[in-house]
Design a protein around this motif. Structure first.
Motif, mmCIF file in Angstrom:
data_model
loop_
_atom_site.group_PDB
_atom_site.id
_atom_site.type_symbol
_atom_site.label_atom_id
_atom_site.label_comp_id
_atom_site.label_asym_id
_atom_site.label_seq_id
_atom_site.Cartn_x
_atom_site.Cartn_y
_atom_site.Cartn_z
ATOM 1 N N VAL A 12 -20.989 64.090 -72.654
ATOM 2 C CA VAL A 12 -21.543 64.238 -71.059
ATOM 3 C C VAL A 12 -20.062 63.891 -70.403
ATOM 4 O O VAL A 12 -19.172 63.095 -70.809
ATOM 5 N N GLN A 13 -20.099 64.328 -69.172
ATOM 6 C CA GLN A 13 -18.967 63.792 -68.312
ATOM 7 C C GLN A 13 -18.988 62.454 -67.650
ATOM 8 O O GLN A 13 -20.360 62.060 -67.663
ATOM 9 N N PRO A 14 -18.017 61.965 -67.219
ATOM 10 C CA PRO A 14 -18.117 60.572 -66.735
ATOM 11 C C PRO A 14 -19.184 60.614 -65.622
ATOM 12 O O PRO A 14 -19.293 61.518 -64.741
ATOM 13 N N GLY A 15 -19.904 59.542 -65.495
ATOM 14 C CA GLY A 15 -20.727 59.192 -64.525
ATOM 15 C C GLY A 15 -22.223 59.905 -64.971
ATOM 16 O O GLY A 15 -23.175 59.610 -64.189
ATOM 17 N N GLY A 16 -22.238 60.522 -66.109
ATOM 18 C CA GLY A 16 -23.567 61.119 -66.385
ATOM 19 C C GLY A 16 -24.315 60.119 -67.165
ATOM 20 O O GLY A 16 -24.013 58.806 -67.394
ATOM 21 N N SER A 17 -25.328 60.606 -67.782
ATOM 22 C CA SER A 17 -26.346 59.566 -68.391
ATOM 23 C C SER A 17 -26.875 60.412 -69.770
ATOM 24 O O SER A 17 -26.816 61.588 -69.996
ATOM 25 N N LEU A 18 -27.170 59.345 -70.518
ATOM 26 C CA LEU A 18 -27.806 59.556 -72.046
ATOM 27 C C LEU A 18 -28.786 58.776 -72.443
ATOM 28 O O LEU A 18 -28.765 57.637 -71.872
ATOM 29 N N ARG A 19 -29.715 59.187 -73.308
ATOM 30 C CA ARG A 19 -30.705 58.279 -73.895
ATOM 31 C C ARG A 19 -30.595 58.365 -75.275
ATOM 32 O O ARG A 19 -30.551 59.491 -76.036
ATOM 33 N N LEU A 20 -30.483 57.053 -76.007
ATOM 34 C CA LEU A 20 -30.732 57.023 -77.526
ATOM 35 C C LEU A 20 -31.997 56.383 -77.805
ATOM 36 O O LEU A 20 -32.416 55.682 -77.201
ATOM 37 N N SER A 21 -32.624 57.088 -78.923
ATOM 38 C CA SER A 21 -33.769 56.299 -79.370
ATOM 39 C C SER A 21 -33.651 56.137 -80.866
ATOM 40 O O SER A 21 -32.646 56.874 -81.591
ATOM 41 N N CYS A 22 -34.226 55.100 -81.300
ATOM 42 C CA CYS A 22 -34.147 54.769 -82.798
ATOM 43 C C CYS A 22 -35.527 54.254 -83.242
ATOM 44 O O CYS A 22 -36.475 53.386 -82.872
ATOM 45 N N ALA A 23 -36.166 55.151 -84.132
ATOM 46 C CA ALA A 23 -37.461 54.738 -84.486
ATOM 47 C C ALA A 23 -37.436 53.987 -85.959
ATOM 48 O O ALA A 23 -36.800 54.679 -87.067
ATOM 49 N N ALA A 24 -38.069 52.956 -86.184
ATOM 50 C CA ALA A 24 -38.074 52.259 -87.379
ATOM 51 C C ALA A 24 -39.676 52.422 -88.163
ATOM 52 O O ALA A 24 -40.639 52.340 -87.443
ATOM 53 N N SER A 25 -39.581 52.627 -89.316
ATOM 54 C CA SER A 25 -40.786 52.701 -90.232
ATOM 55 C C SER A 25 -40.634 51.952 -91.286
ATOM 56 O O SER A 25 -39.313 51.628 -91.669
ATOM 57 N N GLY A 26 -41.676 51.936 -91.966
ATOM 58 C CA GLY A 26 -41.654 50.880 -93.253
ATOM 59 C C GLY A 26 -42.242 49.461 -92.979
ATOM 60 O O GLY A 26 -43.242 49.422 -92.121
ATOM 61 N N ARG A 27 -41.659 48.405 -93.365
ATOM 62 C CA ARG A 27 -42.101 47.233 -93.077
ATOM 63 C C ARG A 27 -41.682 46.614 -91.732
ATOM 64 O O ARG A 27 -41.030 45.735 -91.482
ATOM 65 N N ILE A 28 -42.321 47.379 -90.586
ATOM 66 C CA ILE A 28 -41.992 47.127 -89.233
ATOM 67 C C ILE A 28 -42.328 45.622 -88.851
ATOM 68 O O ILE A 28 -41.896 44.999 -87.876
ATOM 69 N N SER A 29 -43.680 45.265 -89.424
ATOM 70 C CA SER A 29 -44.072 43.824 -89.110
ATOM 71 C C SER A 29 -42.815 42.714 -89.234
ATOM 72 O O SER A 29 -43.140 41.687 -88.630
ATOM 73 N N SER A 30 -41.753 43.071 -89.994
ATOM 74 C CA SER A 30 -41.026 41.940 -90.453
ATOM 75 C C SER A 30 -39.884 42.133 -89.395
ATOM 76 O O SER A 30 -39.201 40.985 -89.357
ATOM 77 N N ILE A 31 -39.583 43.094 -88.376
ATOM 78 C CA ILE A 31 -38.446 43.246 -87.683
ATOM 79 C C ILE A 31 -38.718 41.940 -86.502
ATOM 80 O O ILE A 31 -39.893 42.273 -85.707
ATOM 81 N N LEU A 32 -37.949 41.253 -86.214
ATOM 82 C CA LEU A 32 -37.562 40.494 -84.991
ATOM 83 C C LEU A 32 -37.110 41.103 -83.949
ATOM 84 O O LEU A 32 -37.619 40.901 -82.815
ATOM 85 N N VAL A 33 -35.921 41.623 -84.230
ATOM 86 C CA VAL A 33 -34.997 42.115 -83.209
ATOM 87 C C VAL A 33 -34.497 43.520 -83.353
ATOM 88 O O VAL A 33 -34.092 43.976 -84.736
ATOM 89 N N MET A 34 -34.334 44.396 -82.412
ATOM 90 C CA MET A 34 -33.679 45.561 -82.355
ATOM 91 C C MET A 34 -32.813 45.940 -81.420
ATOM 92 O O MET A 34 -32.827 45.117 -80.396
ATOM 93 N N GLY A 35 -31.669 46.261 -81.752
ATOM 94 C CA GLY A 35 -30.630 46.373 -80.860
ATOM 95 C C GLY A 35 -29.689 47.724 -81.124
ATOM 96 O O GLY A 35 -29.803 48.273 -82.018
ATOM 97 N N TRP A 36 -28.549 47.924 -80.208
ATOM 98 C CA TRP A 36 -27.733 48.986 -80.544
ATOM 99 C C TRP A 36 -26.226 48.243 -80.571
ATOM 100 O O TRP A 36 -26.121 47.385 -79.512
ATOM 101 N N TYR A 37 -25.353 48.898 -81.420
ATOM 102 C CA TYR A 37 -24.120 48.367 -81.445
ATOM 103 C C TYR A 37 -23.293 49.729 -81.259
ATOM 104 O O TYR A 37 -23.842 50.952 -81.561
ATOM 105 N N ARG A 38 -21.949 49.541 -81.223
ATOM 106 C CA ARG A 38 -21.075 50.742 -80.820
ATOM 107 C C ARG A 38 -19.643 50.536 -81.752
ATOM 108 O O ARG A 38 -19.472 49.063 -81.543
#
Length: 119
Positions: A12-38
Motif C-alpha cells: 500500500v502507499q503511504p497514508g493508505g489502509s490495510l486490514r489483517l485477520s487471524c482465525a484461531a481454531s482448535g482449543r480456542i477456549s484456552s486462549i486468553l489474549v490474542m495480538g499482533w506483533y511485527r
C-alpha cells in the motif's frame, strides 16, 4: 493445540489502509489474549497490539491512534478471530506481521504476513 491462520496484508502507499485477520481454531477456549506483533528486517519482533478475552486492548505508542484491534470470540463459535485495522500507514510500518495467541501456559504463532508501505 491451537492453529492460527492469518490473512490480509500486501502493499500500500503511504497514508493508505490495510486490514489483517487471524482465525484461531482448535482449543480456542484456552486462549486468553490474542495480538499482533511485527518484525522489520534487522529488528526484533515487537508487540503492536493485543486484546484480552474480555476486550481490554493494548497498543504500542508507534501505532496508537492509527491501528485498531478487535476480536470476535462468541461463546458458541468454533473460532476466535482477531483483526487489525491499519490506517494512515507509514513506510516504517513495513514488516512481517505475526498473530499470537496466548493461553497463559502456551503461546501460538501464525506464519506471518508481509505488509509493505511504499510509494
Amino acid at each position: 493445540q491451537v492453529q492460527l491462520v492469518e490473512s490480509g496484508g500486501g502493499s500500500v502507499q503511504p497514508g493508505g489502509s490495510l486490514r489483517l485477520s487471524c482465525a484461531a481454531s482448535g482449543r480456542i477456549s484456552s486462549i486468553l489474549v490474542m495480538g499482533w506483533y511485527r518484525q522489520a528486517p534487522g529488528k526484533e519482533r515487537e508487540l503492536i497490539a493485543d486484546i484480552t478475552r474480555g476486550g481490554t486492548q493494548r497498543y504500542s505508542d508507534s501505532v496508537k491512534g492509527r491501528f485498531t484491534i478487535s476480536r470476535d470470540n462468541a461463546r458458541d463459535s468454533a473460532k476466535d478471530t482477531v483483526n487489525l485495522e491499519m490506517n494512515s500507514l507509514k513506510p516504517e510500518d513495513t514488516a512481517v506481521y505475526y498473530c499470537r495467541a496466548g493461553s497463559g501456559q502456551y503461546e501460538y504463532w501464525g506464519q506471518g504476513t508481509q505488509v509493505t508501505v511504499s510509494s
